[in-house]
Design an enzyme around this catalytic site. Structure first.
Site, short mmCIF file in Angstrom:
data_model
loop_
_atom_site.label_atom_id
_atom_site.label_comp_id
_atom_site.label_asym_id
_atom_site.label_seq_id
_atom_site.Cartn_x
_atom_site.Cartn_y
_atom_site.Cartn_z
N LEU A 163 3.76 1.62 0.03
CA LEU A 163 3.55 2.53 1.16
C LEU A 163 2.52 3.61 0.82
O LEU A 163 2.30 3.93 -0.35
CB LEU A 163 4.88 3.17 1.59
CG LEU A 163 5.66 4.04 0.60
CD1 LEU A 163 5.06 5.41 0.43
CD2 LEU A 163 7.09 4.18 1.08
N LYS A 164 1.91 4.13 1.90
CA LYS A 164 0.95 5.22 1.73
C LYS A 164 1.58 6.49 2.31
O LYS A 164 2.08 6.46 3.44
CB LYS A 164 -0.34 4.96 2.52
CG LYS A 164 -1.07 3.70 2.11
CD LYS A 164 -2.35 3.54 2.92
CE LYS A 164 -2.17 3.19 4.39
NZ LYS A 164 -1.52 1.91 4.68
N GLY A 270 -6.70 11.50 -5.73
CA GLY A 270 -5.60 12.28 -6.30
C GLY A 270 -4.30 11.60 -5.97
O GLY A 270 -4.26 10.38 -5.79
N CYS A 273 -0.11 8.51 -7.59
CA CYS A 273 -0.14 7.11 -8.04
C CYS A 273 -1.42 6.68 -8.75
O CYS A 273 -1.37 6.20 -9.88
CB CYS A 273 0.12 6.19 -6.87
SG CYS A 273 1.79 6.37 -6.24
N LYS A 276 -2.28 8.08 -12.35
CA LYS A 276 -1.18 7.75 -13.27
C LYS A 276 -1.13 6.25 -13.54
O LYS A 276 -0.95 5.81 -14.68
CB LYS A 276 0.12 8.25 -12.65
CG LYS A 276 1.38 7.60 -13.14
CD LYS A 276 2.61 8.22 -12.49
CE LYS A 276 3.02 7.61 -11.17
NZ LYS A 276 3.44 6.22 -11.17
#
Ligand code: NAD
Length: 452
Positions: A163-164, A270, A273, A276
């Protein structure tokens, strides 16, 4: 695939969702909305207390209503007790955060410690689902921890989330695909049944083996990050060669092999997700002595891109910004969320205040979240609306492409700003319009406009 005694359910299921952040809360509310009973667990007592009162810890469009409706219907409940949730549930989802540890790998401490609790609390056959983004091999690791503590049948599977933020509910209810990594056919059937309400028009379940599912999530995010970094690199070239990256983007995106999504240049990706996960992928490669040069370059370009807007400000106003004040519109890492993790606005504001500038910041929903992450600073003022941020500022810097910012009253802006200067980190304004309005206008990968 081996059968391991986990029986498919043909009824609403009892689910537990461990971790009620952006992913956990959305997934829990959507599963509850399709008839399942979902117990949400979090270590953060305040979060659970607030949720019990109907107060959401995050901003996500549509989520408040969905949570309220399902809580009222008795299908969604909140607790800090993992033990109770595990005992009451047939399927248990992990949606806890997986931050980076010191060497860039994913920190699995939360997950391993929870796995031990699960092992102790098992009271029947259960499926444990990793929805958190975890390195390849984690499901096996977690299953080993649980099995060491119980004789009940258990299978740990992978169900990475795509999901966004900002469109999370829509993405969850109408997913492009649902990836499930299982070792047994029965676990695959359980997940297929659980997701069937979201697959009515078209079956988009991709059931695969566990390591492939785990890898798919990282590969997807690395691919997206690579597209952004490549376009950002091209935008830098455009700046130097007088090309307009918007026109280049249209030209490139119209190639059906490439497609038009994720080609917008900006001030770096940014969020919780992309950065990282690319770093975790690099770490996975290094662990197995695999050269990860391309992923490393994607990250380097992103770091560089986060500095671009501050460099444009310095080029225009000079190295010492001590006498200047800037309005910053947009603090979240993208529109329609209050998430400021790794937000480009953080590095920009940091650089402005380091050079002595004052900042008048505004975001439609992320002022508080930014303040909590950035900390109080005597030269940073948080404003109530975008026009207030402009009062007495030497220039406007746009960091997030909120729709609210796209059609402002430019004449009003000109009266509020000390000088009509805009640094547009998301290319939301048209160069032609800026030129007509006699603005001094800098954007990303497009020739600047200098008013007389
Ligand atoms: P988040 O930080 O918003 O939420 C994580 C929640 O887990 C927090 O509320 C935290 O208090 C809780 N938590 C931490 N340790 C716990 C424990 N031991 N027991 C119970 N609760 C615990 O994180 P998020 O953005 O929802 O991400 C969760 C996972 O999903 C991550 O692995 C992330 O990479 C992945 N993911 C996130 C997104 C996204 O857009 N945010 C999208 C896809 C995948």
């Amino acid at each position: 695939m081996a059968e391991r005694g986990v029986v498919p359910y043909e009824h609403a299921m009892d689910l537990a969702m461990i971790g009620t952040g952006y992913v956990g809360l959305v997934a829990a509310a959507c599963f509850a909305d399709s008839g399942n009973e979902v117990i949400c667990v979090d270590v953060d007592q305040q979060k659970i207390a607030d949720l019990k009162l109907g107060k959401l810890p995050i901003y996500e469009p549509g989520l408040e209503d969905l949570v309220a409706r399902n809580t009222r219907a008795g299908r969604l409940s909140f607790t800090t007790s993992v033990e109770a949730a595990v005992q009451a549930s047939e399927v248990i989802f992990f949606a806890v955060g997986t931050p980076q540890d010191d060497d860039g790998g994913a920190d699995l401490a939360h997950i391993i410690s929870e796995a031990r609790t699960f092992g102790k609390e098992m009271n029947g056959p259960k499926i444990i689902v990793n929805k958190s983004t975890v390195p390849v091999g984690t499901a096996v690791l977690v299953e080993r921890e649980i099995r060491a503590l119980t004789s009940h049948p258990v299978e740990v599977i992978s169900n990475p989330e795509f999901l966004k933020e900002g469109a999370a509910i829509e993405d969850f209810l109408r997913p492009d695909r649902v990836v499930v990594g299982v070792a047994s056919e029965s676990a695959g059937r359980v997940m297929t049944e659980l997701y069937s309400p979201f697959m009515r028009t078209n079956n988009r379940m991709l059931v695969m083996d566990v390591p492939s599912a785990e890898m798919t999530k990282y590969a997807g995010n690395a691919m997206l990050a690579a597209r952004i970094s490549l376009m950002n690199e091209i935008s830098q070239l455009c700046d130097h060669y007088g090309a307009d990256v918007d026109q280049v983007r249209r030209g490139v995106g119209s190639d059906a092999r490439i497609g038009s999504s994720f080609l917008f240049p900006g001030i770096g990706y940014g969020g919780s997700c992309l950065a990282k996960d690319v770093q975790a992928l690099i770490h996975m490669g290094h662990t197995k002595q695999v050269d990860m040069g391309l992923s490393e370059a994607v990250e380097q370009v992103n770091h560089r891109q986060k500095r671009v807007l501050a460099e444009k400000v310095v080029e225009h106003f000079g190295e010492d910004l001590g006498k200047h004040v800037f309005a910053v519109w947009g603090l979240a890492f993208k529109p329609r969320t209050d998430d400021t993790r790794e937000a480009p606005a953080l590095s920009l504001v940091q650089e402005l205040v380091r050079r002595g500038a004052g900042v008048r910041a505004f975001d439609p929903v992320a002022n508080e979240s930014f303040k909590a992450r950035f900390g109080e600073h005597p030269r940073v003022t948080y404003c109530e609306n975008n026009y207030q941020a402009l009062e007495g500022a030497d220039g406007l810097i746009v960091c997030t492409e909120w729709n609210d910012f796209r059609r402002p009253n430019f004449q009003r802006m000109k009266t509020l700003l000390k000088s009509p200067t805009i640094f547009d980190g998301r290319n939301i304004f048209s160069r032609e319009e800026m030129s007509k309005l006699e603005m001094t206008y800098f954007s990303i990968g497009r020739p600047p406009i200098r008013s007389r």
